[in-house]
Design a protein around this motif. Structure first.
Motif, PDB file in Angstrom:
ATOM      1  N   SER A 409       0.854  -1.180   0.000  1.00  0.00           N
ATOM      2  CA  SER A 409       0.000   0.000   0.000  1.00  0.00           C
ATOM      3  C   SER A 409       0.895   1.237   0.000  1.00  0.00           C
ATOM      4  CB  SER A 409      -0.914   0.025   1.223  1.00  0.00           C
ATOM      5  OG  SER A 409      -0.219   0.436   2.378  1.00  0.00           O
ATOM      6  N   GLU A 410       0.290   2.379  -0.320  1.00  0.00           N
ATOM      7  CA  GLU A 410       1.046   3.625  -0.307  1.00  0.00           C
ATOM      8  C   GLU A 410       1.472   4.023   1.101  1.00  0.00           C
ATOM      9  OE1 GLU A 410      -0.707   6.258  -3.933  1.00  0.00           O
ATOM     10  OE2 GLU A 410      -2.158   5.700  -2.376  1.00  0.00           O
ATOM     11  N   GLU A 411       0.858   3.452   2.115  1.00  0.00           N
ATOM     12  CA  GLU A 411       1.199   3.755   3.506  1.00  0.00           C
ATOM     13  C   GLU A 411       2.465   3.034   3.965  1.00  0.00           C
ATOM     14  OE1 GLU A 411      -2.081   3.322   6.225  1.00  0.00           O
ATOM     15  OE2 GLU A 411      -3.505   3.709   4.606  1.00  0.00           O
ATOM     16  N   GLU A 412       2.984   2.121   3.154  1.00  0.00           N
ATOM     17  CA  GLU A 412       4.209   1.409   3.521  1.00  0.00           C
ATOM     18  C   GLU A 412       5.325   2.411   3.827  1.00  0.00           C
ATOM     19  OE1 GLU A 412       5.853  -1.988   1.030  1.00  0.00           O
ATOM     20  OE2 GLU A 412       7.291  -0.382   0.626  1.00  0.00           O
ATOM     21  N   ASP A 413       6.010   2.209   4.952  1.00  0.00           N
ATOM     22  CA  ASP A 413       7.080   3.130   5.351  1.00  0.00           C
ATOM     23  C   ASP A 413       8.009   2.405   6.307  1.00  0.00           C
ATOM     24  OD1 ASP A 413       8.538   5.432   5.403  1.00  0.00           O
ATOM     25  OD2 ASP A 413       6.961   6.694   6.257  1.00  0.00           O
ATOM     26  N   MET A 414       9.183   2.969   6.502  1.00  0.00           N
ATOM     27  CA  MET A 414      10.120   2.412   7.465  1.00  0.00           C
ATOM     28  C   MET A 414      11.074   3.495   7.932  1.00  0.00           C
ATOM     29  SD  MET A 414      12.566   0.074   4.986  1.00  0.00           S
ATOM     30  CE  MET A 414      13.316  -0.726   6.398  1.00  0.00           C
ATOM     31  N   ASP A 415      11.620   3.324   9.128  1.00  0.00           N
ATOM     32  CA  ASP A 415      12.629   4.242   9.620  1.00  0.00           C
ATOM     33  C   ASP A 415      13.908   4.036   8.830  1.00  0.00           C
ATOM     34  OD1 ASP A 415      10.983   5.309  11.553  1.00  0.00           O
ATOM     35  OD2 ASP A 415      11.604   3.891  13.098  1.00  0.00           O
ATOM     36  N   TRP A 416      14.553   5.153   8.486  1.00  0.00           N
ATOM     37  CA  TRP A 416      15.758   5.040   7.676  1.00  0.00           C
ATOM     38  C   TRP A 416      16.865   4.282   8.411  1.00  0.00           C
ATOM     39  CZ3 TRP A 416      16.709   4.535   3.030  1.00  0.00           C
ATOM     40  CH2 TRP A 416      18.005   4.643   2.524  1.00  0.00           C
ATOM     41  N   GLU A 417      16.912   4.397   9.717  1.00  0.00           N
ATOM     42  CA  GLU A 417      17.892   3.643  10.486  1.00  0.00           C
ATOM     43  C   GLU A 417      17.701   2.137  10.276  1.00  0.00           C
ATOM     44  OE1 GLU A 417      19.169   2.957  15.141  1.00  0.00           O
ATOM     45  OE2 GLU A 417      18.381   4.900  14.512  1.00  0.00           O
ATOM     46  N   ASP A 418      16.464   1.678  10.210  1.00  0.00           N
ATOM     47  CA  ASP A 418      16.206   0.258   9.971  1.00  0.00           C
ATOM     48  C   ASP A 418      16.656  -0.153   8.575  1.00  0.00           C
ATOM     49  OD1 ASP A 418      15.094  -0.425  12.475  1.00  0.00           O
ATOM     50  OD2 ASP A 418      13.167   0.452  11.891  1.00  0.00           O
ATOM     51  N   ALA A 419      16.433   0.716   7.589  1.00  0.00           N
ATOM     52  CA  ALA A 419      16.887   0.417   6.227  1.00  0.00           C
ATOM     53  C   ALA A 419      18.403   0.278   6.183  1.00  0.00           C
ATOM     54  CB  ALA A 419      16.422   1.514   5.267  1.00  0.00           C
ATOM     55  N   CYS A 420      19.096   1.214   6.843  1.00  0.00           N
ATOM     56  CA  CYS A 420      20.560   1.169   6.849  1.00  0.00           C
ATOM     57  C   CYS A 420      21.070  -0.039   7.620  1.00  0.00           C
ATOM     58  CB  CYS A 420      21.121   2.451   7.457  1.00  0.00           C
ATOM     59  SG  CYS A 420      20.903   3.898   6.408  1.00  0.00           S
ATOM     60  N   ARG A 421      20.406  -0.361   8.713  1.00  0.00           N
ATOM     61  CA  ARG A 421      20.818  -1.529   9.494  1.00  0.00           C
ATOM     62  C   ARG A 421      20.666  -2.807   8.658  1.00  0.00           C
ATOM     63  NH1 ARG A 421      17.765  -0.579  13.345  1.00  0.00           N
ATOM     64  NH2 ARG A 421      19.208   0.493  14.734  1.00  0.00           N
ATOM     65  N   GLY A 422      19.556  -2.920   7.927  1.00  0.00           N
ATOM     66  CA  GLY A 422      19.368  -4.083   7.079  1.00  0.00           C
ATOM     67  C   GLY A 422      20.412  -4.171   5.984  1.00  0.00           C
ATOM     68  N   CYS A 423      20.734  -3.030   5.369  1.00  0.00           N
ATOM     69  CA  CYS A 423      21.763  -3.007   4.329  1.00  0.00           C
ATOM     70  C   CYS A 423      23.119  -3.393   4.913  1.00  0.00           C
ATOM     71  CB  CYS A 423      21.812  -1.621   3.691  1.00  0.00           C
ATOM     72  SG  CYS A 423      22.922  -1.498   2.269  1.00  0.00           S
ATOM     73  N   ASP A 424      23.391  -2.958   6.141  1.00  0.00           N
ATOM     74  CA  ASP A 424      24.646  -3.279   6.801  1.00  0.00           C
ATOM     75  C   ASP A 424      24.750  -4.781   7.072  1.00  0.00           C
ATOM     76  OD1 ASP A 424      27.111  -2.258   7.959  1.00  0.00           O
ATOM     77  OD2 ASP A 424      26.260  -2.814   9.908  1.00  0.00           O
ATOM     78  N   VAL A 425      23.660  -5.394   7.532  1.00  0.00           N
ATOM     79  CA  VAL A 425      23.652  -6.844   7.750  1.00  0.00           C
ATOM     80  C   VAL A 425      23.884  -7.567   6.428  1.00  0.00           C
ATOM     81  CG1 VAL A 425      22.216  -8.813   8.408  1.00  0.00           C
ATOM     82  CG2 VAL A 425      22.209  -6.742   9.798  1.00  0.00           C
TER      83      VAL A 425
END
Length: 436
Positions: A409-425
Motif C-alpha cells: 500500500s502507499e502507507e508502507e514506510d520504514m525508519d531510515w535507520e532500519d533500512a541502513c541496518r538491514g543493508c549493513d547486515v
C-alpha cells in the motif's frame, strides 16, 4: 542525517513529494555509505511515484522499464557486467578471484503491486548495489563473483502467477508458459517484454549458485511490535489458493418465500464465516483469507444464483495445510447442502513450505550479533523470489521492520535507520558468503 525530500514529476503531472522518515544514523558503525544508499532509494522512488507516497510499477509497463533503465545505469557506473536473460531477469556481475565459482547472489525486485510501497523489493535490489559499491570503495576482492539480481514479475498482479521470473530461472515454470501469460487487457507477456526492450539473450534456466541473500521489509508487524531490529528468515510458508463456486436459483426478491429460496450468497457467506474460524482451530500463525468475491446477477431485487470467491491459506506445516483444505471443503459442502446449492471447488495454485539453509541463516545471526543488532528467527508468510533460489543453492532472507507492519500500500514506510541496518547486515553477510 538531515531530512531530504525529492520533488518527483510523474508523467507530466504536478510535482509530488516523496518524503523519507527522519532518522539519525550517525550513531551506527556502518560498513556502507548511508547517504549514497539513501539517494539511490529516493531516486528510484520517483519512478512511478504516486500522489499518496507509494509507487506504481507493474511488470513490463513503461514505469518498470524506467526503473530497469535507472538500475542499469547505476550498474554500469559501478563497473559491473550486466546480463539480461530471456525472462528479463537482470544480473549485475562483479568478478571474483575464482571467477568460475558459482556466484553469491543478492537482490529482489523493482516491480510493484498497483499503488504499492517504495521499499517493497527495491530495498533488496538497491541494498545489494550499495554493498557492491562499498566493496569497490574499499578495494575488496571476493573469492566468488557477486551477482545483483532484479527478478522479473515478482509481484504478479499483471501477469499471474507471482515470482514468474525466478520460477522460470529455477525450472519450476516453463519459459513458453510464461511467455504466453496475458494481462487483463489481453497483452501477452512476451510481447510486452520485447516492447520495453528487456528480452535478453542469456538462457533463463537453472544454474548453480554459491548462495542467495535477499533483504526485504517484513511486510508484517512482528519486528516493529517486539522492538527487534533484524529478522533472520528461516523459510517461507506454503500456501494454497482455491476458488469456490456456489450455484443456486435466481428468483424474485419479493414473491419468493424464504423456505423456497436457493440463495447462493447465503451459502457463500456462511462458508466464508466458517473459513474465518479455521486458523484459530489449527495454529496461532495459520492465516486464511477470502480476497476475491463475485456474484450474479448483483441486483438489489434478485436472489443471487451464482457466487464465486477465492481462498488463500498459509502455514509452514504441510499437515496443517492439508487439514485446512479438508475443513474448507467440509464447510463449503455443509453450507451448500443446507441451502440446497451446487458447489465446485477448484485448485488455483500454491506452493509447499520452503525451509532455508541453516548455515546461511547462521551467518546472518552471527553478523547481526557482531554489529550489535537484536534479532529473532521467523518464517515469511509472504512469497519471495528466495523461494525459488533455494532450489539452486544455499539461501536465506533478512527482514527489517516496517512502520505499523503495513505493505502493499502507499502507507508502507520504514525508519531510515532500519533500512541502513538491514543493508549493513546484508553487506556483512554477503561479504562472508562471497569469500567462503
Amino acid at each position: 542525517m538531515r531530512t531530504r525530500d525529492y520533488e518527483a514529476g510523474v508523467n507530466g503531472r504536478e510535482s509530488l513529494r516523496i518524503p523519507f522518515r527522519t532518522v539519525n544514523v550517525r550513531g551506527l558503525e556502518l560498513l556502507i555509505n548511508p547517504d549514497r544508499f539513501r539517494r539511490s532509494m529516493e531516486e528510484m522512488a520517483r519512478v512511478g511515484a504516486t500522489k499518496g507516497g507509494g509507487v506504481n510499477r507493474l511488470t513490463l509497463t513503461d514505469a518498470d522499464k524506467q526503473a530497469r533503465d535507472l538500475f542499469a545505469a547505476w550498474v554500469s557506473d559501478a563497473g559491473l557486467e550486466l546480463q539480461i536473460d530471456e525472462m528479463g531477469n537482470m544480473f549485475a556481475r562483479r568478478a571474483g578471484r575464482e571467477d568460475e565459482a558459482p556466484p553469491s547472489m543478492a537482490g529482489s525486485h523493482l516491480d510493484s503491486v498497483p499503488n504499492g510501497g517504495r521499499f517493497d523489493g527495491s530495498l533488496g535490489v538497491l541494498a545489494a548495489l550499495e554493498v557492491v559499491r562499498t566493496l569497490n570503495d574499499k578495494n575488496v576482492s571476493t573469492r566468488r563473483p557477486i551477482e545483483i539480481v532484479n527478478w522479473t514479475n515478482e509481484e504478479g498482479p499483471r501477469f499471474p502467477p507471482s515470482m514468474l521470473g525466478s520460477g522460470v530461472f529455477a525450472g519450476a515454470i516453463a519459459l513458453d508458459t510464461a511467455y504466453e501469460m496475458k494481462d487483463a487487457n489481453g497483452a501477452r507477456f512476451l510481447d510486452e517484454l520485447e516492447r520495453i526492450g528487456y528480452r535478453g539473450d542469456a538462457p533463463c534456466a537453472p544454474r548453480p549458485i554459491g548462495s542467495y541473500l535477499e533483504l526485504h521489509i517484513e511486510q508484517g508487524p512482528a519486528l516493529v511490535s517486539e522492538g527487534v531490529q533484524v529478522g533472520v528468515v528461516e523459510g517461507i510458508f506454503g500456501l494454497t489458493w482455491l476458488r469456490v463456486t456456489m450455484r443456486g436459483e435466481r428468483d424474485h426478491a419479493g414473491p419468493t418465500p424464504m423456505h423456497m429460496r436457493r440463495d447462493a450468497l447465503v451459502g457463500a457467506a456462511r462458508t466464508i464465516a466458517a473459513i474465518r474460524e479455521i486458523p484459530g482451530k489449527l495454529h496461532p500463525e495459520f492465516v486464511a483469507t477470502v480476497g476475491e468475491f463475485s456474484l450474479s446477477p448483483n441486483a438489489i431485487n434478485v436472489i443471487p444464483d451464482d457466487v464465486t470467491f477465492s481462498v488463500d491459506f498459509r502455514h509452514n506445516d504441510p499437515e496443517l495445510l492439508t487439514e485446512a483444505r479438508r475443513l474448507i471443503e467440509e464447510a463449503a459442502r455443509r453450507e451448500a447442502e443446507r441451502e440446497n446449492l451446487e458447489v465446485e471447488i477448484q485448485d488455483v495454485g500454491g506452493s509447499t513450505p520452503t525451509a532455508f539453509d541453516e548455515s546461511v541463516a547462521q551467518v546472518i545471526r552471527n553478523v547481526s550479533e557482531e554489529a550489535g543488532y537484536s534479532h529473532r528467527p521467523m518464517w515469511s508468510a509472504a512469497g519471495h523470489d528466495a523461494r525459488y533460489a533455494a532450489d539452486l543453492g544455499p539461501t536465506a532472507m533478512i527482514f527489517v521492520p516496517c512502520v505499523a507492519g503495513k505493505s502493499h500500500s502507499e502507507e508502507e514506510d520504514m525508519d531510515w535507520e532500519d533500512a541502513c541496518r538491514g543493508c549493513d547486515v546484508l553487506a556483512r553477510a554477503l561479504w562472508k558468503m562471497a569469500d567462503s
